[in-house]
Design a protein around this motif. Structure first.
Motif, PDB file in Angstrom:
ATOM      1  N   ARG A 174       6.198   0.058  13.907  1.00  0.00           N
ATOM      2  CA  ARG A 174       6.516  -1.388  13.388  1.00  0.00           C
ATOM      3  C   ARG A 174       5.758  -2.322  14.382  1.00  0.00           C
ATOM      4  N   GLY A 175       5.573  -3.439  14.043  1.00  0.00           N
ATOM      5  CA  GLY A 175       4.744  -4.433  14.974  1.00  0.00           C
ATOM      6  C   GLY A 175       4.953  -5.786  14.211  1.00  0.00           C
ATOM      7  N   ARG A 176       4.106  -6.785  15.020  1.00  0.00           N
ATOM      8  CA  ARG A 176       4.110  -8.089  14.432  1.00  0.00           C
ATOM      9  C   ARG A 176       3.101  -9.112  15.182  1.00  0.00           C
ATOM     10  N   VAL A 215      -9.836 -14.393   7.696  1.00  0.00           N
ATOM     11  CA  VAL A 215      -9.734 -12.941   7.403  1.00  0.00           C
ATOM     12  C   VAL A 215      -8.248 -12.615   7.260  1.00  0.00           C
ATOM     13  N   ASN A 216      -7.982 -12.175   6.277  1.00  0.00           N
ATOM     14  CA  ASN A 216      -6.627 -11.398   6.179  1.00  0.00           C
ATOM     15  C   ASN A 216      -6.772  -9.810   6.054  1.00  0.00           C
ATOM     16  N   LEU A 217      -6.316  -9.100   7.103  1.00  0.00           N
ATOM     17  CA  LEU A 217      -6.275  -7.738   7.163  1.00  0.00           C
ATOM     18  C   LEU A 217      -4.967  -7.029   6.668  1.00  0.00           C
ATOM     19  N   GLY A 218      -3.937  -8.138   5.876  1.00  0.00           N
ATOM     20  CA  GLY A 218      -2.810  -7.422   5.511  1.00  0.00           C
ATOM     21  C   GLY A 218      -1.993  -7.059   6.300  1.00  0.00           C
ATOM     22  N   ARG A 219      -0.879  -6.144   6.269  1.00  0.00           N
ATOM     23  CA  ARG A 219      -0.017  -5.795   7.139  1.00  0.00           C
ATOM     24  C   ARG A 219       0.122  -3.948   7.499  1.00  0.00           C
ATOM     25  N   ALA A 220      -0.764  -3.425   6.745  1.00  0.00           N
ATOM     26  CA  ALA A 220      -0.628  -2.158   6.868  1.00  0.00           C
ATOM     27  C   ALA A 220      -1.464  -1.628   7.982  1.00  0.00           C
ATOM     28  N   VAL A 221      -0.843  -0.640   8.738  1.00  0.00           N
ATOM     29  CA  VAL A 221      -1.623  -0.089   9.677  1.00  0.00           C
ATOM     30  C   VAL A 221      -1.587   1.422   9.599  1.00  0.00           C
ATOM     31  N   THR A 231      -1.714  12.167   9.612  1.00  0.00           N
ATOM     32  CA  THR A 231      -2.075  10.676   9.650  1.00  0.00           C
ATOM     33  C   THR A 231      -0.538  10.141   9.083  1.00  0.00           C
ATOM     34  N   PHE A 232      -0.315   8.754   9.519  1.00  0.00           N
ATOM     35  CA  PHE A 232       0.809   8.197   9.027  1.00  0.00           C
ATOM     36  C   PHE A 232       0.432   6.507   8.887  1.00  0.00           C
ATOM     37  N   SER A 233       1.265   5.731   7.990  1.00  0.00           N
ATOM     38  CA  SER A 233       0.987   4.459   8.142  1.00  0.00           C
ATOM     39  C   SER A 233       2.374   3.673   8.146  1.00  0.00           C
ATOM     40  N   PHE A 234       2.277   2.381   8.557  1.00  0.00           N
ATOM     41  CA  PHE A 234       3.409   1.556   8.594  1.00  0.00           C
ATOM     42  C   PHE A 234       2.895   0.178   8.332  1.00  0.00           C
ATOM     43  N   ASN A 235       3.985  -0.711   7.919  1.00  0.00           N
ATOM     44  CA  ASN A 235       3.787  -2.111   7.963  1.00  0.00           C
ATOM     45  C   ASN A 235       4.101  -3.063   9.014  1.00  0.00           C
ATOM     46  N   LEU A 236       3.392  -3.951   9.625  1.00  0.00           N
ATOM     47  CA  LEU A 236       3.656  -5.005  10.520  1.00  0.00           C
ATOM     48  C   LEU A 236       4.622  -5.935   9.472  1.00  0.00           C
ATOM     49  N   SER A 237       5.456  -6.878  10.611  1.00  0.00           N
ATOM     50  CA  SER A 237       6.153  -7.708   9.965  1.00  0.00           C
ATOM     51  C   SER A 237       5.653  -8.627   9.006  1.00  0.00           C
ATOM     52  N   GLY A 238       4.224  -9.052   9.134  1.00  0.00           N
ATOM     53  CA  GLY A 238       3.675 -10.056   8.292  1.00  0.00           C
ATOM     54  C   GLY A 238       2.088  -9.672   8.248  1.00  0.00           C
ATOM     55  N   ASP A 239       1.508 -10.196   7.363  1.00  0.00           N
ATOM     56  CA  ASP A 239       0.073 -10.408   7.586  1.00  0.00           C
ATOM     57  C   ASP A 239      -0.600 -10.684   8.825  1.00  0.00           C
ATOM     58  N   VAL A 240      -1.854 -10.045   8.927  1.00  0.00           N
ATOM     59  CA  VAL A 240      -2.616 -10.502  10.202  1.00  0.00           C
ATOM     60  C   VAL A 240      -3.615 -11.543   9.509  1.00  0.00           C
ATOM     61  N   VAL A 241      -3.528 -12.732   9.603  1.00  0.00           N
ATOM     62  CA  VAL A 241      -4.274 -13.710   9.060  1.00  0.00           C
ATOM     63  C   VAL A 241      -5.206 -14.348  10.187  1.00  0.00           C
TER      64      VAL A 241
END
Lengths: 520, 244
Positions: free
Chosen positions: A8-10, A244-250, A263-273
């Motif tokens: 997780r992250g933000r 640039v909008n990198l979305g929220r998926a890492v 390999t695994f993925s997770f979402n940050l709490s919001g988009d990285v704009v």
């Protein structure tokens, strides 16, 4: 089958960013030109205040101001206000040099490309400027400082140019400049510049805790949840002229000696704009439960390479980082005196985050901080009154001789003040059993959390067996003649951001009984 | 190591084991370049670098003073004295420096006390008696004044007997006891009736050092202050746990 990892992250809020800049000492105001600075700027200046500003502006409507003393002689301000005004403002006749601006030689700075920094100051002041000192913090986190003489020519021109600088990472480059005059006065100014990359969108992941090699992150083990955690801060830099909008998926790909282990993925709490030509900050953490490959590798004192990536607006920034296991210390902070909840939170942060980040460069970190107080019984209340302002070394010894916490953390007695004004003190190679009168550190109140964190780390270094880096410390890799010796965290006059720890120093500390390993 | 495996809030205490197994690092280091910046062209440490030694001026002196003020531990008084009288004057000047951080200003105050700086008495007195200064700054000022051997400090300390903060008053008592001047007795008599027991007890004790027997009311609670210190043989005490 156990999942390899979670995360997780933000993105950091503006408030967090402001707080970060404050901790870097970047909230210094520009000096006021008494004749031409706008009225709202004068009124908003924290050291002038609205009442003095109103009177000053009234006077300015009628007269030119040669020096702040004109205001004093006209009865507009009192003597104390004059002392203040002389340090933050100037009139037509410049008494002492003040920094009026900091700039770079090009509009945009780029990674790996040299640049210079120009310090502008009030020209031809009556008191001559003699030295300029700069403290810089590169986007990578590296800090540096240097002192330069100001030539006669620069004095006349009111500026000095310092070069050359090269940043190896994109992000924000912070400068604090201090001008020193012949009368012993100083004036300070700060500035922040963006460093961009020709590779237009970049992502940098910096571990919250570093290991001994200085180029690997250190995971932390949670004993309650039986998980390994990888904490990191993130910096996203956009060097394009569009948002640039990198979305929220890492996505995280893990390899062990080149072999894929998952390999695994997770979402940050919001988009990285990321706005054009800007840096955005944030944090993320991944965790790895029992049964996962990463857990097994970390538990066996191994290391892994993580590749982080995001994707959006046609860009796919990627960065890699090695994670390794580490050793830990802990602090019992024993409060002696009255400290507000905010102060308690800050001294905890100084120990858990700032001191920990100083140990970041080696495989050691702060495992935990527990808070205690000498207060609540008649005897402890009396001791609080006696020891809250420490009056002598005997009192330090008496305090340590009387109180301890029976765990493996270092005891840190946190008092309000000390007779000697020192930030702290500690025995060298303190006792592991915490018996006797040299069983802890004694630190005093310091509103500068960064400096306090430095004191925690420095005094802990003594307790764990280190002498000052500029003394006869038995370490071949600490050379007192090294011009950068002041960057060493246990240099006798270590600065608030000194964070170098040598291999010899870490090896010495690791032998102390209060340094533990996190792994079985 | 803690024998009690549970913390006071009932949660299990996490105790890392001492490691004995060797590490198994097999990842190739990621190559990182170094940031660059210009080197100093002057140094306050002659011989440590190629930079020229700093000129003898107040600018250089201030730089040296700032280095000492940043020392984590106490700076020996001889180190300060080696900088000369001009350093003391500069320290006095720094008391008014608005750019100085609070903790460093407190250190300046303490240092002036260490140096016994007579030239600082007036400004230290201003700090002690200025209610807009923090209680901690006032305590530092009291502590510093008490270490300056000059009769002028006694009335300044005496004017602080009505300070609202007991930490300040307690420090004033300590310093009035330390100055060893009979002029301190009237102030100590006032403080021996202080509403705070810790202050009153200490004042009564200091009065006895002056050969003055405090009032009966004070005497009932006035043990001799134990300034001598002996290592205790009984088990150490555990402070109270503090929770967020």
């Amino acid at each position: 089958m156990t999942r390899e990892g979670y995360g997780r992250g933000r993105v950091a809020s503006k408030r967090e960013l402001r707080a970060l800049r404050r901790t870097l000492g970047l909230d210094v105001r520009k000096p006021i030109d008494l004749n031409s600075s706008p009225s709202d700027v004068i009124a908003a200046h924290p050291q002038i205040g609205k009442r003095v500003a109103d009177r000053l502006l009234g006077f300015r409507d009628q007269h030119r101001i040669r020096t702040p003393a004109d205001l004093y002689q006209a009865g507009v301000i009192n003597e104390r206000q004059l002392t203040t005004l002389e340090q933050v403002a100037y009139g037509d006749l410049v008494l002492r040099p003040m920094i009026t601006g900091i700039s770079t030689d090009s509009a945009n700075l780029y990674v790996d490309e040299p640049f210079s920094v120009q310090i502008a100051f009030t020209p031809s002041s009556l008191i001559r400027p003699e030295l300029v000192s700069i403290d810089v913090r590169f986007p990578s986190g590296k800090v540096g400082r240097a002192n330069f003489t100001i030539s006669e020519e620069d004095h006349g021109a009111g500026r000095t140019v310092l070069g050359e600088f090269v940043s190896v990472e994109a992000g924000e480059f912070h400068v604090i400049a201090t001008i020193r005059d012949k009368a012993g006065n100083i004036h300070r100014q700060s500035a922040t510049f963006g460093v961009f990359t020709r590779n237009p969108v970049q992502m940098y992941v910096t571990p919250s805790y570093w290991t001994q090699s200085g180029n690997a992150g250190a995971p932390k083990f949670d004993f309650d949840q039986r998980r390994w955690y990888c904490y990191a801060s993130v910096r996203w830099v956009n060097s394009t002229s569009s948002t640039v909008n990198l979305g929220r998926a890492v996505t995280v790909r893990m390899t062990d000696a080149g072999s894929d282990i998952g390999t695994f993925s997770f979402n940050l709490s919001g988009d990285v704009v990321i706005p054009p030509m800007s840096t955005v900050y944030g944090n993320l953490q991944t965790w790895h439960p029992e049964g996962s490959s990463a857990f097994d590798v970390f538990h066996a004192k191994g290391d892994l390479t993580f590749q982080y990536s995001m994707s959006g607006s046609g860009f796919t920034p990627t960065t890699t980082l090695i994670w390794r296991t580490m050793r830990v210390i802990g602090y019992n902070i024993i409060r002696v005196g009255d400290f507000t909840a905010t102060e308690r939170s800050e001294y905890r942060r100084a120990a858990a985050e700032i001191a920990s980040s100083i140990f970041q460069s080696r495989d050691m970190t702060v495992y935990g901080v527990e808070l205690y107080r000498i207060e609540g019984t008649p005897e402890m209340d009396a001791d609080k009154a006696r020891f809250r302002f420490i009056d002598s070394q005997d009192e330090i010894n008496a305090l340590r001789d009387k109180y301890t916490i029976d765990n493996w953390f270092m005891d840190v007695f946190f008092v309000e003040g000390r007779w000697d004004g020192a930030f702290g003190s500690s025995p060298t190679n303190g006792p592991v059993d915490k018996e006797g009168n040299s069983s802890g550190l004694v630190l005093r109140r310091d509103g500068d959390t960064i400096n306090l964190g430095q004191t925690f780390a420095h005094e802990a270094g003594h307790y764990l067996g280190l002498e000052h880096a500029d003394d006869d410390d038995g370490c071949a890799d600490t050379d007192p003649s090294d011009p950068n010796i002041s960057d060493n965290f246990i240099y006798s006059s270590s600065l608030r951001d000194s964070d170098v720890i040598t291999l010899c120093q870490i090896d010495k500390m690791r032998r102390h009984g209060l340094v533990h390993s996190l792994t079985p | 190591m803690d024998a009690d495996q549970h913390q006071e809030d009932g949660s299990p205490r996490s105790v890392p084991d001492l490691g004995s197994m060797p590490s198994k690092y097999n990842e190739q280091p990621i190559e990182r370049k170094e940031d660059q910046m210009p080197s100093s062209d002057v140094s306050i440490y002659p011989g440590r670098s190629e930079a020229a030694p700093i000129r003898e001026s107040k600018a250089g002196l201030r730089l040296q003073i700032e280095r000492l003020l940043h020392r984590r531990e106490a700076v020996p008084v001889e180190t300060w004295q080696a900088l000369g009288e001009e350093a003391t004057m500069l320290l006095v000047q720094m008391l008014d420096d608005q750019t100085l951080q609070e903790a460093l200003r407190q250190r300046v105050i303490a240092t002036l006390g260490q140096l016994g700086a007579i030239s600082a008495i007036s400004q230290l007195g201003d700090i002690l008696l200025n209610r807009s200064e923090s209680a901690l700054n006032r305590t530092y000022a009291a502590s510093a004044l008490g270490k300056i051997t000059d009769p002028r400090v006694v009335p300044l300390l005496g004017r602080a007997v009505t300070d609202q903060n007991p930490m300040v008053r307690r420090q004033v008592v300590r310093e009035l006891g330390r100055v060893d001047q009979v002029d301190a007795v009237p102030y100590l008599l006032i403080l021996s009736e202080d509403s705070e027991r810790e202050v009153a007890d200490l004042a009564a004790s200091k009065l006895r050092n002056y050969g003055v027997r405090p009032g009966v009311e004070s005497e009932r609670v006035a043990p001799e202050e134990d300034n001598t210190y002996e290592t205790q043989t009984q088990a150490k005490k555990r402070p109270a746990r503090e929770y967020d």
